[in-house]
Design a protein around this motif. Sequence first.
Motif, PDB file in Angstrom:
ATOM      1  N   UNK A 185      64.761 -49.326  15.505  1.00  0.00           N
ATOM      2  CA  UNK A 185      65.118 -48.243  16.295  1.00  0.00           C
ATOM      3  C   UNK A 185      65.938 -47.155  15.451  1.00  0.00           C
ATOM      4  N   UNK A 186      66.983 -47.421  14.938  1.00  0.00           N
ATOM      5  CA  UNK A 186      67.875 -46.747  14.262  1.00  0.00           C
ATOM      6  C   UNK A 186      66.618 -45.815  13.154  1.00  0.00           C
ATOM      7  N   UNK A 187      65.874 -46.571  12.335  1.00  0.00           N
ATOM      8  CA  UNK A 187      65.303 -45.933  11.336  1.00  0.00           C
ATOM      9  C   UNK A 187      64.346 -45.069  11.948  1.00  0.00           C
ATOM     10  N   UNK A 240      65.147 -36.293  24.438  1.00  0.00           N
ATOM     11  CA  UNK A 240      63.679 -35.947  24.623  1.00  0.00           C
ATOM     12  C   UNK A 240      62.791 -36.887  23.325  1.00  0.00           C
ATOM     13  N   UNK A 241      63.661 -36.901  22.186  1.00  0.00           N
ATOM     14  CA  UNK A 241      63.000 -37.586  20.910  1.00  0.00           C
ATOM     15  C   UNK A 241      62.657 -39.424  21.519  1.00  0.00           C
ATOM     16  N   UNK A 242      64.000 -39.913  22.282  1.00  0.00           N
ATOM     17  CA  UNK A 242      63.798 -41.125  22.834  1.00  0.00           C
ATOM     18  C   UNK A 242      62.985 -41.466  23.719  1.00  0.00           C
ATOM     19  N   UNK A 243      62.790 -40.428  24.497  1.00  0.00           N
ATOM     20  CA  UNK A 243      61.828 -40.552  25.984  1.00  0.00           C
ATOM     21  C   UNK A 243      60.371 -40.096  25.515  1.00  0.00           C
ATOM     22  N   UNK A 247      59.309 -36.937  25.200  1.00  0.00           N
ATOM     23  CA  UNK A 247      59.271 -35.906  26.289  1.00  0.00           C
ATOM     24  C   UNK A 247      59.292 -34.474  25.327  1.00  0.00           C
ATOM     25  N   UNK A 248      58.603 -33.605  25.681  1.00  0.00           N
ATOM     26  CA  UNK A 248      58.800 -32.130  24.968  1.00  0.00           C
ATOM     27  C   UNK A 248      60.310 -31.728  25.202  1.00  0.00           C
ATOM     28  N   UNK A 249      60.872 -31.271  24.086  1.00  0.00           N
ATOM     29  CA  UNK A 249      62.318 -30.974  24.129  1.00  0.00           C
ATOM     30  C   UNK A 249      62.135 -29.567  24.697  1.00  0.00           C
ATOM     31  N   UNK A 250      61.301 -28.477  24.583  1.00  0.00           N
ATOM     32  CA  UNK A 250      61.185 -27.227  25.026  1.00  0.00           C
ATOM     33  C   UNK A 250      61.140 -27.405  26.655  1.00  0.00           C
ATOM     34  N   UNK A 259      63.007 -38.731  12.794  1.00  0.00           N
ATOM     35  CA  UNK A 259      62.193 -37.808  13.553  1.00  0.00           C
ATOM     36  C   UNK A 259      62.662 -36.269  13.103  1.00  0.00           C
ATOM     37  N   UNK A 260      61.549 -35.262  12.848  1.00  0.00           N
ATOM     38  CA  UNK A 260      62.194 -34.128  12.451  1.00  0.00           C
ATOM     39  C   UNK A 260      62.675 -33.346  13.256  1.00  0.00           C
ATOM     40  N   UNK A 261      62.680 -33.332  14.428  1.00  0.00           N
ATOM     41  CA  UNK A 261      63.389 -32.635  15.517  1.00  0.00           C
ATOM     42  C   UNK A 261      64.853 -32.879  15.464  1.00  0.00           C
ATOM     43  N   UNK A 262      65.278 -33.934  15.070  1.00  0.00           N
ATOM     44  CA  UNK A 262      66.696 -34.396  15.011  1.00  0.00           C
ATOM     45  C   UNK A 262      67.280 -33.610  14.135  1.00  0.00           C
ATOM     46  N   UNK A 263      66.718 -32.889  13.194  1.00  0.00           N
ATOM     47  CA  UNK A 263      67.561 -31.958  12.317  1.00  0.00           C
ATOM     48  C   UNK A 263      68.023 -30.999  13.127  1.00  0.00           C
TER      49      UNK A 263
END
Length: 274
Positions: free
Chosen positions: A52-54, A166-169, A171-174, A59-63
């Motif tokens: 899960x950590x990896x 949003x990354x975990x679920x 779901x669209x962050x926007x 995730x690109x969005x996490x940047x």
Amino acid sequence: MGIELITLLIVVALLGLMAFGVPLGITTLTVSLVTAILCFGERAGFFIVAANVSEVLHKYELIAVPFFVFMANVLERSGIAKSLFDSMAIAGGRFRGSVGVQTCIVAVLLAAMSGIMGGEIVMLGLIALPQMLRLGYDKKLSIGIICAAGALATLIPPSVVLIVYGLAAQVSITKLFAASAVPGLLLASLYITYILVRVRLRPGMAPIYDIPETGYPFFKRLKFLKGIILPAVLTFTVLGVIYSGIATVTEAAAIGAVGALVVAGVRKEACSSP
């Protein structure tokens, strides 16, 4: 053991470790590992946590998270947050509870500029709390305003918490940003209403902020709002490119980081000029 009991034990363990002063990162890692090992066994538990950590770290969005953290630190170190509070305090005028109300408004603006709840509470604690205590505000009311208003960064975009969720679920962050803006502003309005009602019922909790500048006519006080112009431009730029679809959340975070450097440079030049 039922899922309800497991969930309760997880929450109790998290609160207990944090109460003993264990850092949040170590607390969550420890509880995750122990829970996974107890529920799935040693080998499978370690694999589940590591996988899960990896997955999250890829995730690109996490940047966007370090970009927003960087932007918040630049705004704090350059003194923009303090200038913003001073401008709002003077432009707000004389009325009971004005500094508390202005603290909530500044908290909304800082949340929209940084998205970091912890950093926002620290900034408000360093800037607004001493001011309120110096003016004779009730200590409990002052601390409550800081904690409640500082937590608005969880809801008001660009919230780092919403990015991670949003990354975990998946779901669209926007869409999360669009859905959370109105509740965040509504909550801020309720805080302001509470402050005004509370200090009206108990005037001794919040003396009037009485300095010469607050006695100027309203239009003359508007010139003190210059401290809000650059932060407002940065905020509308970051949120505007997200909601208009011009840039993704990650790209907007990068724009915000560069914009914060530009704002800090312009403000330093303005402060150093005679």
